[in-house]
Design a protein around this motif. Structure first.
Motif, PDB file in Angstrom:
ATOM      1  N   PHE A 102       0.841  -1.198   0.000  1.00 47.81           N
ATOM      2  CA  PHE A 102       0.000   0.000   0.000  1.00 47.81           C
ATOM      3  C   PHE A 102       0.874   1.246   0.000  1.00 47.81           C
ATOM      4  O   PHE A 102       1.790   1.371   0.812  1.00 47.81           O
ATOM      5  N   ARG A 103       0.595   2.168  -0.911  1.00 45.43           N
ATOM      6  CA  ARG A 103       1.403   3.380  -1.030  1.00 45.43           C
ATOM      7  C   ARG A 103       0.711   4.618  -0.502  1.00 45.43           C
ATOM      8  O   ARG A 103       1.366   5.612  -0.182  1.00 45.43           O
ATOM      9  N   GLY A 104      -0.601   4.604  -0.415  1.00 49.40           N
ATOM     10  CA  GLY A 104      -1.325   5.788   0.014  1.00 49.40           C
ATOM     11  C   GLY A 104      -2.361   6.193  -1.017  1.00 49.40           C
ATOM     12  O   GLY A 104      -2.480   5.587  -2.084  1.00 49.40           O
ATOM     13  N   PRO A 105      -3.105   7.259  -0.737  1.00 47.96           N
ATOM     14  CA  PRO A 105      -4.206   7.663  -1.620  1.00 47.96           C
ATOM     15  C   PRO A 105      -3.762   8.432  -2.858  1.00 47.96           C
ATOM     16  O   PRO A 105      -4.567   8.684  -3.746  1.00 47.96           O
ATOM     17  N   GLY A 106      -2.508   8.854  -2.890  1.00 48.96           N
ATOM     18  CA  GLY A 106      -2.036   9.651  -4.014  1.00 48.96           C
ATOM     19  C   GLY A 106      -2.089  11.138  -3.713  1.00 48.96           C
ATOM     20  O   GLY A 106      -2.596  11.582  -2.674  1.00 48.96           O
ATOM     21  N   LEU A 107      -1.546  11.919  -4.637  1.00 48.34           N
ATOM     22  CA  LEU A 107      -1.347  13.351  -4.412  1.00 48.34           C
ATOM     23  C   LEU A 107      -2.644  14.120  -4.184  1.00 48.34           C
ATOM     24  O   LEU A 107      -2.793  14.816  -3.174  1.00 48.34           O
ATOM     25  N   LYS A 108      -3.601  14.004  -5.082  1.00 45.79           N
ATOM     26  CA  LYS A 108      -4.813  14.821  -4.993  1.00 45.79           C
ATOM     27  C   LYS A 108      -5.616  14.505  -3.745  1.00 45.79           C
ATOM     28  O   LYS A 108      -5.932  15.401  -2.946  1.00 45.79           O
ATOM     29  N   GLU A 109      -5.964  13.244  -3.547  1.00 45.81           N
ATOM     30  CA  GLU A 109      -6.773  12.864  -2.383  1.00 45.81           C
ATOM     31  C   GLU A 109      -5.995  13.076  -1.086  1.00 45.81           C
ATOM     32  O   GLU A 109      -6.548  13.533  -0.078  1.00 45.81           O
ATOM     33  N   GLY A 110      -4.708  12.746  -1.095  1.00 46.45           N
ATOM     34  CA  GLY A 110      -3.895  12.896   0.109  1.00 46.45           C
ATOM     35  C   GLY A 110      -3.772  14.334   0.555  1.00 46.45           C
ATOM     36  O   GLY A 110      -3.889  14.642   1.754  1.00 46.45           O
ATOM     37  N   LEU A 111      -3.555  15.233  -0.393  1.00 44.97           N
ATOM     38  CA  LEU A 111      -3.467  16.652  -0.026  1.00 44.97           C
ATOM     39  C   LEU A 111      -4.798  17.160   0.507  1.00 44.97           C
ATOM     40  O   LEU A 111      -4.835  18.036   1.377  1.00 44.97           O
ATOM     41  N   GLY A 112      -5.898  16.593   0.012  1.00 49.87           N
ATOM     42  CA  GLY A 112      -7.200  16.961   0.545  1.00 49.87           C
ATOM     43  C   GLY A 112      -7.346  16.594   2.012  1.00 49.87           C
ATOM     44  O   GLY A 112      -7.895  17.361   2.813  1.00 49.87           O
ATOM     45  N   VAL A 113      -6.844  15.420   2.377  1.00 46.97           N
ATOM     46  CA  VAL A 113      -6.878  14.988   3.783  1.00 46.97           C
ATOM     47  C   VAL A 113      -6.000  15.898   4.635  1.00 46.97           C
ATOM     48  O   VAL A 113      -6.398  16.338   5.727  1.00 46.97           O
ATOM     49  N   LEU A 114      -4.815  16.205   4.155  1.00 48.13           N
ATOM     50  CA  LEU A 114      -3.911  17.074   4.914  1.00 48.13           C
ATOM     51  C   LEU A 114      -4.502  18.478   5.074  1.00 48.13           C
ATOM     52  O   LEU A 114      -4.347  19.110   6.125  1.00 48.13           O
ATOM     53  N   ALA A 115      -5.186  18.953   4.054  1.00 52.54           N
ATOM     54  CA  ALA A 115      -5.852  20.250   4.149  1.00 52.54           C
ATOM     55  C   ALA A 115      -6.935  20.223   5.228  1.00 52.54           C
ATOM     56  O   ALA A 115      -7.131  21.210   5.959  1.00 52.54           O
ATOM     57  N   SER A 116      -7.620  19.097   5.357  1.00 54.09           N
ATOM     58  CA  SER A 116      -8.656  18.964   6.390  1.00 54.09           C
ATOM     59  C   SER A 116      -8.055  19.019   7.788  1.00 54.09           C
ATOM     60  O   SER A 116      -8.600  19.669   8.685  1.00 54.09           O
ATOM     61  N   VAL A 117      -6.930  18.329   7.984  1.00 50.66           N
ATOM     62  CA  VAL A 117      -6.254  18.363   9.286  1.00 50.66           C
ATOM     63  C   VAL A 117      -5.838  19.784   9.620  1.00 50.66           C
ATOM     64  O   VAL A 117      -6.044  20.277  10.742  1.00 50.66           O
ATOM     65  N   ARG A 118      -5.270  20.447   8.654  1.00 49.75           N
ATOM     66  CA  ARG A 118      -4.784  21.818   8.855  1.00 49.75           C
ATOM     67  C   ARG A 118      -5.942  22.760   9.193  1.00 49.75           C
ATOM     68  O   ARG A 118      -5.843  23.600  10.091  1.00 49.75           O
ATOM     69  N   ARG A 119      -7.044  22.613   8.458  1.00 50.82           N
ATOM     70  CA  ARG A 119      -8.213  23.474   8.657  1.00 50.82           C
ATOM     71  C   ARG A 119      -8.926  23.180   9.971  1.00 50.82           C
ATOM     72  O   ARG A 119      -9.261  24.098  10.733  1.00 50.82           O
ATOM     73  N   ASP A 120      -9.155  21.913  10.268  1.00 47.36           N
ATOM     74  CA  ASP A 120      -9.962  21.543  11.427  1.00 47.36           C
ATOM     75  C   ASP A 120      -9.246  21.769  12.753  1.00 47.36           C
ATOM     76  O   ASP A 120      -9.894  22.044  13.763  1.00 47.36           O
ATOM     77  N   PHE A 121      -7.912  21.646  12.754  1.00 47.73           N
ATOM     78  CA  PHE A 121      -7.181  21.734  14.016  1.00 47.73           C
ATOM     79  C   PHE A 121      -6.239  22.937  14.103  1.00 47.73           C
ATOM     80  O   PHE A 121      -5.675  23.195  15.166  1.00 47.73           O
ATOM     81  N   GLY A 122      -6.059  23.635  13.003  1.00 48.68           N
ATOM     82  CA  GLY A 122      -5.156  24.786  13.029  1.00 48.68           C
ATOM     83  C   GLY A 122      -3.706  24.389  13.251  1.00 48.68           C
ATOM     84  O   GLY A 122      -2.910  25.175  13.765  1.00 48.68           O
ATOM     85  N   LEU A 123      -3.369  23.158  12.861  1.00 49.66           N
ATOM     86  CA  LEU A 123      -2.014  22.644  13.063  1.00 49.66           C
ATOM     87  C   LEU A 123      -1.153  22.865  11.827  1.00 49.66           C
ATOM     88  O   LEU A 123      -1.628  22.759  10.700  1.00 49.66           O
ATOM     89  N   PRO A 124       0.142  23.142  12.022  1.00 44.17           N
ATOM     90  CA  PRO A 124       1.048  23.079  10.880  1.00 44.17           C
ATOM     91  C   PRO A 124       1.170  21.632  10.426  1.00 44.17           C
ATOM     92  O   PRO A 124       1.125  20.706  11.230  1.00 44.17           O
ATOM     93  N   VAL A 125       1.317  21.427   9.127  1.00 41.67           N
ATOM     94  CA  VAL A 125       1.315  20.088   8.541  1.00 41.67           C
ATOM     95  C   VAL A 125       2.558  19.893   7.680  1.00 41.67           C
ATOM     96  O   VAL A 125       2.969  20.790   6.942  1.00 41.67           O
ATOM     97  N   LEU A 126       3.131  18.688   7.783  1.00 40.06           N
ATOM     98  CA  LEU A 126       4.311  18.299   6.998  1.00 40.06           C
ATOM     99  C   LEU A 126       3.975  17.084   6.151  1.00 40.06           C
ATOM    100  O   LEU A 126       3.279  16.177   6.601  1.00 40.06           O
TER     101      LEU A 126
END
Length: 277
Positions: free
Chosen positions: A67-91
């Protein structure tokens, strides 16, 4: 939401420990939100500077069937959700120059994977984004050789860099963490992070996957804090034995609060020792 400058200032604050933590790979959005919520609560209580991490694509898995992950488009969408919902910096990590622009539009820090730490064009593209860049030391490099990597990054205009120790190849299917690398790499003038979970990985030891010795990750994390590290990189999962990537070296999410509490105490004591940077 913190700016690039405030994130950088927080990482460089010597009295405060930084934690870069999350799952190895994005399995689904629910998992990322669960881990982010848990660690944010713990880190707020302990006064730790917390940065969420997760990969949208693990391009260097042992087997092509892994398993490699969801890929660029879907993965960045998830990271954007974490950043938005929690106000956390994301790497997140990038593997090609083409990924840099799209990832930099969403996350706060870009990471150069250890296997790719000598890729000049990738480093130049990452620092050219203006983001903070985490340069992971290759398993095949000595800490002194990371000086060349740093010079590549600064030569391309990078001035906000993190250097991460993640163990050095020790024979076949094994790594060793040399704590001398922490003061050596600090000598390059940038914050040093210690990757406690990848340092206990046993690369390729599982046949079509890597194995690991997660029981030693807390030990090495404590050693790194005493050695003067600026922060820790830890991969975690509610149930590592069911994780889709790097489970054997991940720390169970339920154990993170106690581990971090101890590391904060150790960091405070270490700061009082003569000669502590």
């Amino acid at each position: 939401m913190m700016t690039n400058e405030t994130i950088w200032k927080s990482i460089r604050q010597p009295s405060r420990l930084t934690l870069i933590a999350g799952p190895c790979v994005i399995e689904n959005e629910r998992l990322c939100l669960q881990i982010a919520a848990s660690l944010q609560k713990t880190c707020r209580k302990l006064g730790i500077n917390y940065i969420f991490k997760a990969s949208f694509d693990k391009a260097n898995r042992s087997s092509g069937k892994s398993f490699r992950g969801p890929g660029l488009k879907e993965g960045l969408g998830v990271l954007a959700s974490v950043r938005r919902d929690f106000g956390l910096p994301v790497l997140t990590d990038v593997h090609t120059e083409e990924q840099v622009e799209r990832a930099a539009a969403v996350v706060d820090l870009l990471q150069i994977p250890a296997f790719l730490c000598r890729q000049t064009d990738l480093i130049a593209a990452a620092v050219g984004s203006g983001k903070i860049v985490n340069l992971k030391k290759g398993q095949f490099l000595s800490p002194d050789e990371m000086g060349q990597v740093v010079r590549k990054a600064t030569g391309a205009g990078g001035n906000k860099l993190l250097l991460t120790e993640r163990g050095t190849t020790f024979g076949y299917n094994n790594l060793v963490a040399d704590m001398r690398s922490i003061p050596i790499m600090r000598g390059f003038g940038f914050p040093v992070i210690f990757d406690a979970t990848h340092s206990v990985q046993l690369p390729g030891a599982g046949g079509d996957r890597s194995d690991g010795q997660r029981q030693f990750a807390p030990v090495l994390a404590r050693c790194a804090v005493v050695a003067g590290v600026n922060g820790l990189f830890i991969e975690t999962h509610p149930n590592p034995d069911r994780a889709l990537s790097d489970g054997p070296n991940m720390i169970p999410l339920g154990q993170m609060a106690a581990l971090l509490a101890g590391l904060v105490k150790l960091h405070a004591v270490t700061r009082t020792l003569p000669g502590t940077p």
